[in-house]
Design an enzyme around this catalytic site. Structure first.
Site, mmCIF file in Angstrom:
data_model
loop_
_atom_site.group_PDB
_atom_site.id
_atom_site.type_symbol
_atom_site.label_atom_id
_atom_site.label_comp_id
_atom_site.label_asym_id
_atom_site.label_seq_id
_atom_site.Cartn_x
_atom_site.Cartn_y
_atom_site.Cartn_z
ATOM 1 N N ASP A 134 12.400 -13.822 1.631
ATOM 2 C CA ASP A 134 10.988 -13.850 1.241
ATOM 3 C C ASP A 134 10.251 -15.118 1.660
ATOM 4 O O ASP A 134 9.188 -15.425 1.112
ATOM 5 C CB ASP A 134 10.866 -13.671 -0.271
ATOM 6 C CG ASP A 134 11.067 -12.232 -0.696
ATOM 7 O OD1 ASP A 134 10.491 -11.335 -0.056
ATOM 8 O OD2 ASP A 134 11.808 -12.005 -1.680
ATOM 9 N N ASP A 137 9.964 -4.196 2.354
ATOM 10 C CA ASP A 137 9.165 -5.389 2.104
ATOM 11 C C ASP A 137 9.389 -6.462 3.173
ATOM 12 O O ASP A 137 8.501 -7.278 3.458
ATOM 13 C CB ASP A 137 9.514 -6.021 0.745
ATOM 14 C CG ASP A 137 9.755 -5.038 -0.377
ATOM 15 O OD1 ASP A 137 10.313 -3.954 -0.108
ATOM 16 O OD2 ASP A 137 9.436 -5.364 -1.525
ATOM 17 N N THR A 182 16.828 3.617 -3.155
ATOM 18 C CA THR A 182 15.697 2.861 -3.695
ATOM 19 C C THR A 182 16.202 1.847 -4.704
ATOM 20 O O THR A 182 17.320 1.960 -5.222
ATOM 21 C CB THR A 182 14.659 3.785 -4.357
ATOM 22 O OG1 THR A 182 13.444 3.050 -4.557
ATOM 23 C CG2 THR A 182 15.145 4.309 -5.703
ATOM 24 N N ARG A 192 4.087 0.686 -3.312
ATOM 25 C CA ARG A 192 3.943 -0.627 -2.694
ATOM 26 C C ARG A 192 4.764 -0.723 -1.410
ATOM 27 O O ARG A 192 4.384 -1.430 -0.472
ATOM 28 C CB ARG A 192 4.325 -1.742 -3.673
ATOM 29 C CG ARG A 192 3.863 -3.117 -3.179
ATOM 30 C CD ARG A 192 3.811 -4.169 -4.271
ATOM 31 N NE ARG A 192 5.109 -4.574 -4.763
ATOM 32 C CZ ARG A 192 5.603 -4.263 -5.955
ATOM 33 N NH1 ARG A 192 4.889 -3.503 -6.794
ATOM 34 N NH2 ARG A 192 6.786 -4.674 -6.338
ATOM 35 N N TRP A 227 3.493 -2.120 2.145
ATOM 36 C CA TRP A 227 4.177 -3.145 2.943
ATOM 37 C C TRP A 227 4.394 -2.657 4.368
ATOM 38 O O TRP A 227 4.224 -3.410 5.338
ATOM 39 C CB TRP A 227 5.530 -3.497 2.343
ATOM 40 C CG TRP A 227 5.596 -4.205 1.025
ATOM 41 C CD1 TRP A 227 6.509 -3.957 0.035
ATOM 42 C CD2 TRP A 227 4.800 -5.302 0.531
ATOM 43 N NE1 TRP A 227 6.321 -4.810 -1.033
ATOM 44 C CE2 TRP A 227 5.284 -5.653 -0.747
ATOM 45 C CE3 TRP A 227 3.726 -6.010 1.067
ATOM 46 C CZ2 TRP A 227 4.737 -6.685 -1.509
ATOM 47 C CZ3 TRP A 227 3.156 -7.032 0.307
ATOM 48 C CH2 TRP A 227 3.660 -7.359 -0.960
#
Length: 400
Positions: free
Chosen positions: A125, A185, A246, A258, A262
């Site tokens: 991240d 993401d 998931t 979301r 992304w």
């Protein structure tokens, strides 16, 4: 020139584009958001948020960034949290819009709190944590210290790349569930790598980003352009996919809202950085899935997962809507569906501004409400959250 597969896709998209008429029936009544007014209201909220942050840090100085309000409690996080960079990044957007030195000083102050994460090799991240605040800071000030942080963060992120699988590893936890998990993401963190190549001339960062984007395009998507959340790779067997599951969505085969946002944002950004038509086609396809989906209410703000059987008695996700709106504004500059995308983004932004903003003085100073963080874990359901605010401000800027 597009290949046969992409030509077939575009023919399909022309047919599906008819469904935009349904969307535009709602969009036609949407009014343009008064960006100046929206920023003024958001600024009042953020002034309150800063006061709450400073008060909280007097008690726990190791907590540097406001994340959410849950069960009535103001929640702060340390710099290692994946959301730590969004709050200082918001301050850079206030400075960009207002040119007020007040926001510049605040942005510099809180951005510095995340600096140590440039060396963090334990997370994928770093794009969120480092590039959002330091990338915007460098863009607006050309401070070479910020440039150095970005480059080091890219080096740290690059250590998570596996050549056999061709992707960056997302998580190191839950080894009993998966071997080499990659989440959708992670597309968002590739911008950090693209930027590092531009800054240094070192093409290895660029090549890692492209490899990750290509393998994600191949393995993460269903025929309707919806995305799985987690793809688990076997790095010992030529990068074969072990499972598609998931973590934050309703079910393995569901479309977590979301995650779709992304994906849309990620492939739009990848097209900008590479001019690869495959990425533009992918972004178009994802946009088609989102905008043609009949499950989404008329205001354009999706439920947290498109396949939750409790719909309409399910929570919305304003953060997914804000990410989508921001992505659509950019995609509208590249795609032949640009007018539809801009109209859809205007509609979503209008809905967020009218019906999903906190009352001035409420929610401890967060701007948007009604986001969903991690519903399966019963965490952050129908709450304000910092990344919703960040992408809302970005969408406001891009709407101009």
């Amino acid at each position: 020139m597009l290949n046969v597969k992409l030509i077939g896709y575009h023919m399909k998209f022309r047919i599906n584009a008819v469904l935009f008429i349904l969307l535009l029936c709602h969009v036609a009544n949407a009014q343009k958001v008064d960006v100046k007014k929206a920023f003024a209201s958001a600024g009042k909220q953020t002034d309150l948020l800063i006061r709450n942050v400073d008060s909280a840090r007097l008690v726990k100085p190791q907590l540097v960034s406001p994340r959410t309000v849950e069960k009535g409690q103001f929640k702060m996080v340390g710099s290692k949290d994946w959301t730590s960079g969004f709050f200082p990044a918001e301050l850079w957007y206030f400075y960009q819009f207002t040119k007020d030195e007040k926001w510049l000083k605040l942005a510099r102050k809180y951005t510095n709190d995340i600096k140590e994460e440039q060396y963090n090799r334990g997370t994928h991240d770093l794009g969120f944590m480092i590039y959002c605040p330091f990338g915007n800071g460098y863009r607006l000030t050309r401070d070479t210290a910020y440039r150095a942080v970005i480059i080091q963060a890219a080096r740290s992120l690059a250590t998570r790349f596996n050549k056999t699988a061709g992707v960056l590893k997302s998580w190191d936890h839950n080894g009993d569930k998966w071997k080499y998990p990659v989440i959708i993401d992670n597309m968002m963190n590739l911008e950090l790598l693209f930027e590092a190549t531009k800054m240094t001339g070192d093409s290895s960062f660029y090549k890692i980003a492209v490899s990750h984007a290509d393998h994600t395009l191949k393995n993460h998507f269903r025929p309707d352009f919806s995305s799985y959340h987690v793809i688990d790779y076997d790095t010992a067997q030529a990068g074969h996919v072990l499972q598609k599951v998931t973590a934050q969505g309703y079910a393995n085969e569901s479309a977590w809202a979301r995650g779709q946002a992304w994906a849309l944002y990620g492939y739009t950004m990848c097209f900008r950085e590479t001019q690869n038509d495959r990425y533009l086609a992918q972004a178009d396809g994802i946009a088609g899935f989102i905008l043609n989906n009949k499950i989404t209410p008329a205001d354009g703000i999706p439920y947290w997962d498109y396949n939750d059987p409790q719909i309409p008695n399910a929570s919305r996700d304003a953060s997914a809507a804000a990410i989508t709106a921001s992505a659509l504004y950019e995609l509208s500059k590249y795609s032949r569906n640009g007018k539809q995308y801009k109209a859809a983004a205007d509609h979503i932004l209008s809905s967020l501004s009218k019906s999903y903003t906190s009352k001035i003085g409420g929610n401890y100073g967060f701007i948007l409400e009604h986001s969903t963080g991690h519903r399966p874990a019963k965490s952050e359901i129908d709450v304000p959250i910092n990344y919703a605010d960040y992408y809302y401000l970005e969408a406001l800027l891009r709407s101009k």
